[in-house]
Design an enzyme around this catalytic site. Structure first.
Site, PDB file in Angstrom:
ATOM      1  N   TRP A  38       0.680  -1.287  -0.001  1.00 19.25           N
ATOM      2  CA  TRP A  38      -0.056  -0.500  -0.268  1.00 19.25           C
ATOM      3  C   TRP A  38       1.037   0.991  -0.153  1.00 19.25           C
ATOM      4  O   TRP A  38       0.021   2.144  -0.567  1.00 19.25           O
ATOM      5  CB  TRP A  38      -0.847   0.412   1.368  1.00 19.25           C
ATOM      6  N   ASN A  39       2.305   1.739   0.389  1.00 21.38           N
ATOM      7  CA  ASN A  39       2.850   3.184   0.462  1.00 21.38           C
ATOM      8  C   ASN A  39       3.529   2.796  -1.122  1.00 21.38           C
ATOM      9  O   ASN A  39       3.442   4.930  -0.905  1.00 21.38           O
ATOM     10  CB  ASN A  39       4.373   2.285   1.461  1.00 21.38           C
ATOM     11  N   LYS A  76      -2.316  -7.585  -8.644  1.00 19.03           N
ATOM     12  CA  LYS A  76      -3.443  -7.031  -7.411  1.00 19.03           C
ATOM     13  C   LYS A  76      -2.730  -6.407  -6.495  1.00 19.03           C
ATOM     14  O   LYS A  76      -1.298  -6.334  -5.795  1.00 19.03           O
ATOM     15  CB  LYS A  76      -2.701  -8.725  -6.795  1.00 19.03           C
ATOM     16  N   GLY A 132       6.611  -6.206  -0.458  1.00 15.83           N
ATOM     17  CA  GLY A 132       5.888  -6.054   0.019  1.00 15.83           C
ATOM     18  C   GLY A 132       6.439  -6.652   1.627  1.00 15.83           C
ATOM     19  O   GLY A 132       8.120  -6.112   1.676  1.00 15.83           O
ATOM     20  N   GLY A 133       5.733  -6.940   3.114  1.00 14.03           N
ATOM     21  CA  GLY A 133       6.554  -7.443   3.706  1.00 14.03           C
ATOM     22  C   GLY A 133       7.393  -8.843   3.580  1.00 14.03           C
ATOM     23  O   GLY A 133       7.145  -9.503   2.868  1.00 14.03           O
ATOM     24  N   GLU A 182      10.877  -8.198  -2.446  1.00 13.41           N
ATOM     25  CA  GLU A 182      11.309  -6.504  -2.620  1.00 13.41           C
ATOM     26  C   GLU A 182      10.458  -6.554  -1.504  1.00 13.41           C
ATOM     27  O   GLU A 182       9.251  -6.231  -1.078  1.00 13.41           O
ATOM     28  CB  GLU A 182      10.924  -5.698  -3.514  1.00 13.41           C
ATOM     29  N   LEU A 183      11.186  -7.022   0.059  1.00 17.60           N
ATOM     30  CA  LEU A 183      10.576  -6.607   0.654  1.00 17.60           C
ATOM     31  C   LEU A 183      10.927  -6.093   1.923  1.00 17.60           C
ATOM     32  O   LEU A 183      11.621  -4.500   1.852  1.00 17.60           O
ATOM     33  CB  LEU A 183      10.758  -7.638   1.649  1.00 17.60           C
ATOM     34  N   CYS A 224      10.027   1.542   2.325  1.00 18.21           N
ATOM     35  CA  CYS A 224      11.295   0.435   2.969  1.00 18.21           C
ATOM     36  C   CYS A 224      12.248   0.903   3.483  1.00 18.21           C
ATOM     37  O   CYS A 224      13.619   0.159   3.754  1.00 18.21           O
ATOM     38  CB  CYS A 224      10.970  -0.941   1.296  1.00 18.21           C
ATOM     39  N   GLU A 270      11.079  -3.787  11.910  1.00 19.79           N
ATOM     40  CA  GLU A 270      10.513  -2.794  10.774  1.00 19.79           C
ATOM     41  C   GLU A 270       9.236  -2.400  11.599  1.00 19.79           C
ATOM     42  O   GLU A 270       7.850  -2.529  11.424  1.00 19.79           O
ATOM     43  CB  GLU A 270      10.055  -3.256   9.653  1.00 19.79           C
TER      44      GLU A 270
HETATM   45  P1  NDP Z   1       1.957  -7.116   2.465  1.00 23.70           P
HETATM   46  O1  NDP Z   1       3.321  -7.891   2.558  1.00 23.70           O
HETATM   47  O2  NDP Z   1       1.618  -6.598   4.113  1.00 23.70           O
HETATM   48  O3  NDP Z   1       1.619  -7.091   1.400  1.00 23.70           O
HETATM   49  C1  NDP Z   1       1.771  -6.628   0.750  1.00 23.70           C
HETATM   50  C2  NDP Z   1       0.532  -7.564  -0.836  1.00 23.70           C
HETATM   51  O4  NDP Z   1       0.315  -8.763  -0.651  1.00 23.70           O
HETATM   52  C3  NDP Z   1      -0.343  -6.508  -0.468  1.00 23.70           C
HETATM   53  O5  NDP Z   1      -1.489  -6.363  -1.783  1.00 23.70           O
HETATM   54  C4  NDP Z   1      -1.519  -7.625   0.245  1.00 23.70           C
HETATM   55  O6  NDP Z   1      -2.183  -7.926   0.216  1.00 23.70           O
HETATM   56  C5  NDP Z   1      -0.492  -9.187  -0.432  1.00 23.70           C
HETATM   57  N1  NDP Z   1      -0.851  -9.951   0.095  1.00 23.70           N
HETATM   58  C6  NDP Z   1      -0.942 -10.582   1.968  1.00 23.70           C
HETATM   59  N2  NDP Z   1      -0.912 -11.411   1.463  1.00 23.70           N
HETATM   60  C7  NDP Z   1      -1.105 -12.607   0.735  1.00 23.70           C
HETATM   61  C8  NDP Z   1      -0.777 -13.728   0.553  1.00 23.70           C
HETATM   62  N3  NDP Z   1      -0.851 -14.538   1.133  1.00 23.70           N
HETATM   63  N4  NDP Z   1      -0.367 -13.792  -0.723  1.00 23.70           N
HETATM   64  C9  NDP Z   1      -0.409 -13.125  -1.865  1.00 23.70           C
HETATM   65  N5  NDP Z   1       0.029 -12.199  -1.950  1.00 23.70           N
HETATM   66  C10 NDP Z   1      -0.547 -11.317   0.081  1.00 23.70           C
HETATM   67  O7  NDP Z   1       2.636  -5.420   2.319  1.00 23.70           O
HETATM   68  P2  NDP Z   1       2.177  -4.387   3.432  1.00 23.70           P
HETATM   69  O8  NDP Z   1       1.068  -4.074   2.099  1.00 23.70           O
HETATM   70  O9  NDP Z   1       1.551  -4.049   4.550  1.00 23.70           O
HETATM   71  O10 NDP Z   1       3.651  -3.177   2.869  1.00 23.70           O
HETATM   72  C11 NDP Z   1       4.345  -2.730   3.439  1.00 23.70           C
HETATM   73  C12 NDP Z   1       5.900  -3.808   3.715  1.00 23.70           C
HETATM   74  O11 NDP Z   1       6.202  -3.766   2.460  1.00 23.70           O
HETATM   75  C13 NDP Z   1       7.027  -3.777   4.352  1.00 23.70           C
HETATM   76  O12 NDP Z   1       7.651  -4.391   5.163  1.00 23.70           O
HETATM   77  C14 NDP Z   1       7.945  -2.534   3.439  1.00 23.70           C
HETATM   78  O13 NDP Z   1       9.356  -2.875   4.055  1.00 23.70           O
HETATM   79  C15 NDP Z   1       7.807  -3.469   2.366  1.00 23.70           C
HETATM   80  N6  NDP Z   1       7.456  -3.035   0.902  1.00 23.70           N
HETATM   81  C16 NDP Z   1       9.005  -3.293   0.724  1.00 23.70           C
HETATM   82  C17 NDP Z   1       9.567  -2.751  -0.110  1.00 23.70           C
HETATM   83  C18 NDP Z   1      10.684  -2.676  -1.567  1.00 23.70           C
HETATM   84  O14 NDP Z   1      11.081  -2.320  -2.618  1.00 23.70           O
HETATM   85  N7  NDP Z   1      11.683  -3.637  -0.826  1.00 23.70           N
HETATM   86  C19 NDP Z   1       8.605  -1.247  -1.120  1.00 23.70           C
HETATM   87  C20 NDP Z   1       7.877  -1.089  -0.248  1.00 23.70           C
HETATM   88  C21 NDP Z   1       7.031  -1.689   0.666  1.00 23.70           C
HETATM   89  P3  NDP Z   1      -3.483  -6.430   1.011  1.00 23.70           P
HETATM   90  O15 NDP Z   1      -3.070  -5.533   0.812  1.00 23.70           O
HETATM   91  O16 NDP Z   1      -4.887  -7.019   0.142  1.00 23.70           O
HETATM   92  O17 NDP Z   1      -3.378  -7.901   2.501  1.00 23.70           O
END
Ligand code: NDP
Length: 503
Positions: free
Chosen positions: A158-159, A182, A236-237, A258-259, A292, A393
């Site tokens: 979402w960020n 997605k 994501g996370g 990318e975590l 991130c 984090e």
């Molecule tokens: P999440 O890991 O919660 O979610 C990321 C995406 O994955 C969302 O679209 C989420 O959907 C989806 N998702 C959640 N569960 C599943 C699953 N079981 N299977 C498939 N998809 C799933 O992260 P956040 O959205 O909370 O974002 C913040 C995180 O992202 C932080 O840890 C940050 O560091 C990281 N990030 C990393 C970056 C990088 O380039 N390294 C850049 C930006 C952020 P939904 O939202 O609908 O749950």
């Protein structure tokens, strides 16, 4: 209250070149984090829509006009996308501000820069060359083809929804892949606007780019497990990334991740103090710390620690909280209610661990320019790198200041972490800059700057911060696979029971 009375904007999702609701008829509300009010309804899609989207993307990849398009024509399509983003940059920025709470100044900078990704990878599209290889069997003509991997599933957080989708989509389209995206359920609107104003207008064949909105479990997992998806690019996370990786492994998909991060921003006593203070602020309070690459561990050399902290606190105290749609605002709201709770819980954890809160340390109310989901810019000193506030984090405006004695100790502390996404170094010594940069285990090191990104520079993590790289010329490789072709121009025959090796 009925939706009509609340006047919520109703979005549809974009599959196979058509706008569609979720088959179930379900929607969910998306909120403006500044006002705390719902402003739009997003289709709550699930496996059924993922199947439709992946089938559409597979058709487009295998037999549709996209599959027959020349690489030069693909490059032109990317340049059309770039031009449309330029035309709609302001609107896209405003939608992201409303849905995500990002600052308008930050968003305009992002959306005005985003076209560069499509120009750059559009330029690369017809420069993806295979190779003729002279093997040690002269009667054979042998060459390597570079082929697109196929349907790609993109999952974004979402960020920074638009920017992070761009980092995936531009190289994937240049390579000839098709995509199903997605977005996060919290911030889907900007991508849907991008589909409406850019993708739907860019004269792309149906099915080349599709969006499935919905939750991670209901829409994300079916995308990750779909047999016709060849590659998953996830941002994501770290925990979600591990789950995605595990699911994708069952059908041998290519995966890039990318975590999260917990990046060290290291201030040496030979730095330019004013620049370093500003860099520390930019590292943790820009984007309300929801990035991130946040420089959330500030390592300060003990010889300048007290004076540095004093200047830092004085500057951070001046930060203007408020309406993210106003240009003068410097710190906006936290994007989601769960994230707001998480940040506050980490502030409590830090206090419980004995860290010394020298600024902020709680919610920011209306009198401070804040509101429903605002957290005061918060600085903890006396942090030990073993504390949870230093290791985990937070993803919010919370800075941990850690003292170090010398270069050796700075490098040791910087690397003593599960993550390895970014790092900052503040020094006026060229020797120290190169030396420390080489020893830091992170995908990006900034010296005397912080949070700079470009379509030209690879971006990604060491260790638990991810797998693979986005951006730069090398990103295109993750959307390609090699095929080796052997043409025998000589006589047949030979022993059919023995492998054809040289000699
Ligand atoms: P999440 O890991 O919660 O979610 C990321 C995406 O994955 C969302 O679209 C989420 O959907 C989806 N998702 C959640 N569960 C599943 C699953 N079981 N299977 C498939 N998809 C799933 O992260 P956040 O959205 O909370 O974002 C913040 C995180 O992202 C932080 O840890 C940050 O560091 C990281 N990030 C990393 C970056 C990088 O380039 N390294 C850049 C930006 C952020 P939904 O939202 O609908 O749950």
């Amino acid at each position: 209250m009925p939706d009509g009375a609340r006047n919520l904007q109703k979005y549809e999702t974009y599959i196979d070149g058509k706008w569609t609701a979720a088959r179930s008829g379900k929607t969910f509300e998306t909120y403006n984090p500044y006002t705390g009010e719902a402003w739009a309804l997003i289709p709550d899609c699930a496996k059924e829509e993922v199947d439709l989207a992946v089938e559409a993307a597979a058709r487009a990849f295998e037999s549709g006009p996209w599959s027959k398009m020349t690489a030069t024509a693909r490059g032109k399509a990317l340049r059309r996308i770039a031009g449309l983003i330029e035309r709609h940059a302001e609107h896209l920025a405003q939608i992201e501000v409303r849905d995500n709470g990002k600052l308008i100044s930050e968003m305009l900078a992002q959306t005005k820069y985003m076209p560069e990704w499509y120009y750059y990878y559009g330029g690369i599209a017809d420069k993806i060359h295979g190779q003729v290889v002279s093997v040690d069997r002269p009667e054979h003509f042998t060459y390597i083809l570079k082929e697109p991997v196929g349907v790609c599933g993109f999952i974004t957080p979402w960020n920074s929804p638009l920017m992070l989708a761009t980092w995936k989509l531009a190289p994937a389209l240049a390579a000839g892949c098709t995509a199903v995206i997605k977005p996060s359920e919290y911030t889907s609107a900007s991508l849907l606007e991008f589909m409406r104003l850019v993708i739907a207008e860019a004269d792309l064949p149906p099915g080349v780019v599709n969006v499935v909105t919905g939750t991670g479990v209901n829409a994300g997992e079916p995308l990750v497990t779909h047999p016709k998806v060849a590659k998953i690019a996830f941002t994501g996370g770290t925990l979600t990334g591990a789950r995605v990786s595990e699911l994708a492994a069952k059908s041998f998909k290519k995966v890039s991740l990318e975590l999260g991060g917990k990046s060290p921003n290291i201030v040496f006593d030979d730095c330019n103090l004013e620049d370093a203070v500003s860099g520390a602020i930019s590292g943790i309070f820009a984007a309300t710390g929801q990035t991130c690459i946040a420089g959330s561990r500030l390592l300060v050399q003990e010889t300048i620690h007290d004076v540095f902290v004093e200047k830092l606190v004085a500057m951070a105290r001046q930060a203007r909280l408020g309406d993210p749609s106003k240009f003068e605002t410097q710190v906006g709201p936290v994007t989601t209610p769960p994230q707001y709770k998480k940040i506050l819980s980490y502030i409590d954890i830090a206090k419980g661990e004995g860290a010394n809160c020298v600024l902020g340390g709680g919610p920011a109310g209306k009198e401070e320019g804040g509101g429903t989901y605002f957290v005061k810019p918060t600085i903890f000193t006396g942090v030990d790198n073993k504390m949870r506030i230093a290791q985990e984090e937070v993803f919010g405006p919370v800075l941990s200041v850690i003292k170090f004695k010398d270069e050796e100790e700075a490098v040791r502390i910087a690397n003593d972490i599960a993550y390895g996404l970014g790092a900052g170094i503040w020094t006026q010594s060229v020797k120290r800059a190169h030396g420390v940069a080489a020893r830091i285990r992170a995908g990006t090191v900034w010296v005397n700057t912080y949070r700079a990104v470009s379509f030209l520079m690879p971006f990604g993590g060491y260790k638990a911060s991810g797998l693979g790289r986005e951006n730069g010329a090398e990103a295109i490789e993750s959307y390609l696979q090699s095929k080796s072709v052997w043409i025998n121009n000589g006589p047949g025959g030979g022993n059919p029971f023995v492998m054809k090796t040289s000699g």
